[in-house]
Scaffold this motif. Structure first.
Motif, short mmCIF file in Angstrom:
data_model
loop_
_atom_site.label_atom_id
_atom_site.label_comp_id
_atom_site.label_asym_id
_atom_site.label_seq_id
_atom_site.Cartn_x
_atom_site.Cartn_y
_atom_site.Cartn_z
N GLU A 187 0.86 -1.19 0.00
CA GLU A 187 0.00 0.00 0.00
C GLU A 187 0.89 1.23 0.00
O GLU A 187 1.79 1.34 0.84
CB GLU A 187 -0.91 0.02 1.22
N TYR A 188 0.66 2.15 -0.93
CA TYR A 188 1.51 3.34 -1.06
C TYR A 188 0.68 4.61 -0.83
O TYR A 188 -0.43 4.72 -1.35
CB TYR A 188 2.14 3.43 -2.46
N PRO A 189 1.23 5.57 -0.08
CA PRO A 189 0.50 6.83 0.10
C PRO A 189 0.49 7.68 -1.17
O PRO A 189 -0.47 8.39 -1.45
CB PRO A 189 1.26 7.52 1.23
N ASN A 190 1.58 7.60 -1.94
CA ASN A 190 1.72 8.38 -3.17
C ASN A 190 2.97 7.84 -3.89
O ASN A 190 3.49 6.79 -3.52
CB ASN A 190 1.88 9.88 -2.86
N TYR A 191 3.43 8.57 -4.89
CA TYR A 191 4.60 8.12 -5.64
C TYR A 191 5.81 9.02 -5.44
O TYR A 191 6.71 9.05 -6.26
CB TYR A 191 4.23 7.97 -7.13
N PRO A 245 8.45 3.76 5.96
CA PRO A 245 7.02 3.48 5.81
C PRO A 245 6.14 4.55 6.44
O PRO A 245 6.47 5.11 7.48
CB PRO A 245 6.85 2.13 6.51
N ASN A 246 5.01 4.79 5.78
CA ASN A 246 3.97 5.67 6.31
C ASN A 246 2.86 4.77 6.85
O ASN A 246 2.08 4.20 6.07
CB ASN A 246 3.44 6.58 5.20
N TYR A 247 2.77 4.62 8.17
CA TYR A 247 1.79 3.71 8.75
C TYR A 247 0.38 4.28 8.74
O TYR A 247 -0.57 3.59 9.11
CB TYR A 247 2.22 3.31 10.16
N GLY A 248 0.24 5.51 8.28
CA GLY A 248 -1.09 6.07 8.11
C GLY A 248 -1.88 5.39 7.02
O GLY A 248 -3.10 5.48 6.98
N VAL A 249 -1.17 4.69 6.10
CA VAL A 249 -1.86 3.97 5.02
C VAL A 249 -1.63 2.46 5.17
O VAL A 249 -1.82 1.71 4.22
CB VAL A 249 -1.37 4.44 3.63
N PHE A 250 -1.25 2.02 6.35
CA PHE A 250 -0.96 0.61 6.57
C PHE A 250 -2.20 -0.24 6.28
O PHE A 250 -3.30 0.04 6.78
CB PHE A 250 -0.52 0.39 8.02
N PRO A 251 -2.08 -1.29 5.44
CA PRO A 251 -3.24 -2.12 5.08
C PRO A 251 -3.56 -3.13 6.19
O PRO A 251 -3.27 -4.32 6.08
CB PRO A 251 -2.77 -2.82 3.80
#
Length: 421
Positions: A181-185, A191-197
């Protein structure tokens, strides 16, 4: 309550990652949850490329299938494994898994790839499940095959896709997941755990496809699963040996760490250690056009070993020879094939035999692998046709068609059946 618990868990994990120690730059990689790593295909070149000095593992594509019948290899696979070990990092594997919708197809794919594994026993073989038709039972059957062969299965993919196309709960109850899961490119080194799946049993989080400028997948090990196959997670202590691992170990043995200084260049460093600058770049997963910077750690040849390192890098990596079984009293093609989760026709053909051949106690049989075939011709059975008539049309034998198409009864074919020659 659940949301509060998840927030606390994610915060604790983030803090743990931030305080993890970094070991040895480009030297040997030792076990630790929170290790960063990368995954590669042919687009990362023959020797792959790492993002940062603290990367500790690479998951390398062996190849895969797009239709569940025909397999392709990644020409970079063996050399990328050797390069990973040479840099003191742990190597693992993944297989592209698309339109494999039956256990029979899963068996064909694994019969093809399992004999080609160049990483040690116990290492990861992940199924890249992110496109096309899927079947949960076939995925789990493949994971069971991987486990039976002595490796560690994982299921890779995007959470939404996997939930839509598989019973992800069923799979996660049995295997660790590798979710992306990626927040953006934008370039994302951490890692950004705000978008953790969020899901159960996640072993690896692929948190970006732009780990560095230009693109590279970045991953973090959440459970220590990438230590698997290596004693205490040490890349120089694999559980078992393969040709690629041996080559990587030899290169590692003949090199040591060097910290880049101001005004250094590929040429200057290589010249100092009696190396070609191209070899120097190769063993560090780079090219001579890659920018190096002060403080960066590279592997360089030991004194007098420059030519030997170059020879090792240029040496083709041999293919593993597969596994063998010694025939026991009472054995048959069927019982041996069943024991090793193979088709008995494939077992016989891999040993230059037919299922009518006599086998005897003490005889050695190759028990994994796949019949090597040229480009296939395909015929779809029409009403009234027989296998012998189709064989005559395709210029081959009934026996050959039985082996290739796993037909037990040569007198039983049906309209619309796909027959490959």
């Amino acid at each position: 309550m659940l949301k509060k618990f998840l927030k606390r868990a994610i915060l604790a994990l983030t803090v743990a990652v931030l305080v993890l120690p970094i070991f040895g730059g480009a030297g040997s990689a030792y076990a630790a949850k929170g290790d960063h790593g990368v995954d590669w295909s042919k687009y990362q070149g023959a020797r792959g490329t790492f993002g940062y000095p603290n990367d500790k593992f690479a998951i390398v594509q062996m190849g895969g299938t797009t239709d569940g019948y025909n397999m392709y290899d990644q020409w970079t696979y063996s050399t990328q494994v050797a390069s990973t070990i040479a840099q003191g990092k742990r190597a693992h594997n993944y297989i592209w898994w698309q339109n494999v919708t039956s256990n029979w197809q899963a068996d064909q794919v694994l019969d093809y790839f399992l004999p080609k594994v160049q990483t040690p026993k116990g290492s990861i073989i992940a199924l890249d499940v992110e496109s096309g038709a899927q079947n949960t039972d076939a995925i789990q059957h493949a994971c069971d095959r991987i486990k039976a062969a002595g490796y560690l299965p994982m299921v890779y993919g995007y959470k939404n896709y996997l939930q839509t196309h598989t019973d992800l709960n069923y799979l996660a109850d049995r295997e660790q997941l590798w979710l992306a899961e990626y927040p953006n490119y934008a370039v994302t080194p951490n890692p950004n755990y705000g978008v953790f799946p969020s899901f159960k049993n996640i072993g690896i989080f692929q948190f970006t496809s732009t780990y560095i400028a230009g693109g590279l997948d970045g991953d973090i090990d959440l459970t220590g699963i990438t230590d698997s196959g290596y004693k205490n997670g040490d890349a120089q202590k694999p559980v078992t040996q393969t040709p690629a691992v041996k080559q990587g170990q030899q290169i590692h043995k003949e090199t040591h760490n060097y910290t880049v200084k101001p005004n250094d260049s590929w040429w200057a460093i290589a010249n100092r250690y009696g190396m070609s600058m191209y070899t120097l770049a190769q063993i560090n997963g780079a090219t001579v056009n890659t920018v190096i910077h002060p403080g960066q750690v590279l592997r360089v040849a030991d004194n007098g070993q420059g030519q030997e390192v170059a020879n090792q890098v240029s040496q083709p990596v041999a293919q593993p020879q597969g596994q063998y079984y010694t025939v026991q009293y009472g054995d048959s093609f069927w019982s041996i094939a069943n024991k090793h989760r193979m088709n008995m026709y494939t077992l016989a053909a891999n040993n230059g035999l037919s299922i009518n051949s006599v086998i005897y106690p003490g005889q050695r049989l190759r028990v994994n692998g796949r019949v090597s075939q040229p480009a296939q011709r395909v015929h779809y059975v029409r009403y009234g046709e027989t296998l012998s008539g189709i064989a005559a049309q395709l210029g081959t034998s009934v026996y050959h068609l039985q082996i290739v198409n796993h037909i037990v009864n040569a007198n039983l074919v049906y309209p619309g059946q796909r027959i490959a020659a």
